[in-house]
Design a protein around this motif. Structure first.
Motif, PDB file in Angstrom:
ATOM      1  N   CYS A 168      -6.613   3.569  -8.666  1.00  0.00           N
ATOM      2  CA  CYS A 168      -7.613   4.532  -8.189  1.00  0.00           C
ATOM      3  C   CYS A 168      -9.009   4.265  -8.747  1.00  0.00           C
ATOM      4  O   CYS A 168     -10.003   4.732  -8.180  1.00  0.00           O
ATOM      5  N   LEU A 189       2.220   6.969  -6.786  1.00  0.00           N
ATOM      6  CA  LEU A 189       1.244   7.941  -7.268  1.00  0.00           C
ATOM      7  C   LEU A 189       1.676   9.369  -6.940  1.00  0.00           C
ATOM      8  O   LEU A 189       1.620  10.270  -7.784  1.00  0.00           O
ATOM      9  N   VAL A 190       2.112   9.591  -5.716  1.00  0.00           N
ATOM     10  CA  VAL A 190       2.519  10.930  -5.301  1.00  0.00           C
ATOM     11  C   VAL A 190       3.724  11.390  -6.109  1.00  0.00           C
ATOM     12  O   VAL A 190       3.764  12.532  -6.605  1.00  0.00           O
ATOM     13  N   HIS A 229      -8.312   8.817  -3.574  1.00  0.00           N
ATOM     14  CA  HIS A 229      -8.090  10.203  -3.147  1.00  0.00           C
ATOM     15  C   HIS A 229      -6.769  10.760  -3.664  1.00  0.00           C
ATOM     16  O   HIS A 229      -6.547  11.978  -3.632  1.00  0.00           O
ATOM     17  N   LEU A 230      -5.891   9.880  -4.153  1.00  0.00           N
ATOM     18  CA  LEU A 230      -4.607  10.329  -4.692  1.00  0.00           C
ATOM     19  C   LEU A 230      -4.660  10.601  -6.199  1.00  0.00           C
ATOM     20  O   LEU A 230      -3.671  11.013  -6.793  1.00  0.00           O
ATOM     21  N   GLU A 272      -8.942   2.603  -1.804  1.00  0.00           N
ATOM     22  CA  GLU A 272      -8.131   3.282  -0.793  1.00  0.00           C
ATOM     23  C   GLU A 272      -7.121   4.249  -1.412  1.00  0.00           C
ATOM     24  O   GLU A 272      -6.472   5.026  -0.702  1.00  0.00           O
ATOM     25  N   PHE A 273      -7.011   4.197  -2.774  1.00  0.00           N
ATOM     26  CA  PHE A 273      -6.060   5.082  -3.458  1.00  0.00           C
ATOM     27  C   PHE A 273      -6.750   6.184  -4.267  1.00  0.00           C
ATOM     28  O   PHE A 273      -6.069   7.058  -4.823  1.00  0.00           O
ATOM     29  N   GLU A 289       1.123   4.188  -2.928  1.00  0.00           N
ATOM     30  CA  GLU A 289       0.902   5.597  -2.585  1.00  0.00           C
ATOM     31  C   GLU A 289       2.101   6.456  -2.971  1.00  0.00           C
ATOM     32  O   GLU A 289       1.944   7.547  -3.538  1.00  0.00           O
ATOM     33  N   GLU A 290       3.307   5.964  -2.686  1.00  0.00           N
ATOM     34  CA  GLU A 290       4.512   6.716  -3.025  1.00  0.00           C
ATOM     35  C   GLU A 290       4.659   6.867  -4.534  1.00  0.00           C
ATOM     36  O   GLU A 290       5.048   7.933  -5.025  1.00  0.00           O
ATOM     37  N   LYS A 336       0.835  -1.199   0.000  1.00  0.00           N
ATOM     38  CA  LYS A 336       0.000   0.000   0.000  1.00  0.00           C
ATOM     39  C   LYS A 336       0.874   1.256   0.000  1.00  0.00           C
ATOM     40  O   LYS A 336       0.640   2.193  -0.777  1.00  0.00           O
ATOM     41  N   GLU A 337       1.892   1.274   0.852  1.00  0.00           N
ATOM     42  CA  GLU A 337       2.772   2.430   0.931  1.00  0.00           C
ATOM     43  C   GLU A 337       3.532   2.635  -0.381  1.00  0.00           C
ATOM     44  O   GLU A 337       3.754   3.772  -0.824  1.00  0.00           O
ATOM     45  N   GLU A 341      -2.635   5.476 -12.530  1.00  0.00           N
ATOM     46  CA  GLU A 341      -3.758   5.598 -11.602  1.00  0.00           C
ATOM     47  C   GLU A 341      -4.730   4.413 -11.666  1.00  0.00           C
ATOM     48  O   GLU A 341      -5.851   4.501 -11.160  1.00  0.00           O
TER      49      GLU A 341
END
Length: 269
Positions: free
Chosen positions: A203, A10-11, A248-249, A245-246, A7-8, A3-4, A200
């Motif tokens: 997402c 995508l950011v 929002h990114l 859970e992704f 997220e990393e 998950k981390e 994405e």
């Protein structure tokens, strides 16, 4: 841990990539290949502004040329062809295709133009993707360029399909992706694109849905035999519904194109 990592990714992607590039003249074939390699879209403002269609096409001209030629028309209650729809029978989500039938072109065009005045709930849209500009709309093909030179040279092939879409403000294209390069050219009116990069995927909450089709009474009926279709069920216009859970990114890119504009959309966007 996974998950981390997602997220990393995508950011970091969004930190390194902002809005898409806007050009004011055709790119060279080499320039296009640079965009293909980066898998990034671009807009050419006025990219097709010199095409004969830009000077010729209006309601009277289209009617004069096409007359009562039969064209395939998609019909849905909300302008949502080929999209995730709630099945009224059991509450499940299915992939609903439009009801389709042939109509005389003049009747179809008149319906589109007067829909807002009549407040019709049935939305009609010409959206076949079967190379229709060299098929049922062949009479209009002469007003367009046969191909886009910088793309044909760079990709070393002619277009696989050339399609014409005709709709009004009520028609909406659901979130989807193609596995090949696309170039969209706007002749009349405008279209607002909402673009998401392939990164994405986490997402959009893509799931396999049962295929279905709208009937002529605008009811959704599951297809027989049953087919499972991959479909994104998250909508960036309604970000809190059916999210992951992704979601929002996600950073949707809004790209309006108007008459004469050209949009290059890479594979899998």
């Amino acid at each position: 841990m996974a998950k981390e990592a997602i997220e990393e990714m995508l950011v970091t992607y969004h930190e390194l990539n902002g809005d898409i590039e806007e050009l004011h003249e055709d790119p060279s074939p080499l320039d296009l290949m640079r965009f293909v390699a980066k898998n990034r879209p671009f807009v050419v403002r006025g990219g097709c502004s010199t095409w004969p269609a830009m000077q010729k096409w209006n309601v009277d001209y289209l009617k004069k040329v096409m007359k009562d030629t039969p064209v395939k028309v998609a019909m849905t209650p909300h302008g949502n062809a080929d999209s995730a729809v709630m099945n009224a029978v059991d509450g499940s989500i299915c992939f609903a295709k439009p009801f389709e039938k042939y109509e005389a072109f003049t009747d179809f065009l008149d319906y589109l133009r007067s829909q807002d005045l009549r407040e019709e709930s049935l939305v009609k849209y010409s959206q076949t993707q079967n190379d229709n500009l060299r098929g049922e709309y062949m009479l209009l093909y002469k007003d367009l360029e046969p191909d886009i030179q910088f793309a044909s040279i760079a990709l070393q092939r002619k277009p696989d399909a050339i399609n014409l879409w005709i709709g009004n403000s009520h028609s909406t294209t659901a979130l989807y992706r193609d596995n090949y390069e696309n170039i969209y050219c706007q002749i009349l009116g405008s279209k607002d694109f909402v673009l998401l990069p392939p990164v994405e995927t986490a997402c959009v909450n893509e799931q396999f849905l049962s295929s279905a089709t709208y009937s002529d009474t605008m009811e959704v009926t599951l297809d027989e035999p049953q087919v499972q279709v991959p479909c994104a069920i998250w909508d960036p216009d309604e970000p809190r519904k059916r999210s992951t859970e992704f979601s929002h990114l996600s950073r949707p890119i809004h790209v309006p194109i108007g008459p004469g504009d050209m949009l290059y959309l890479p594979a899998c966007w």
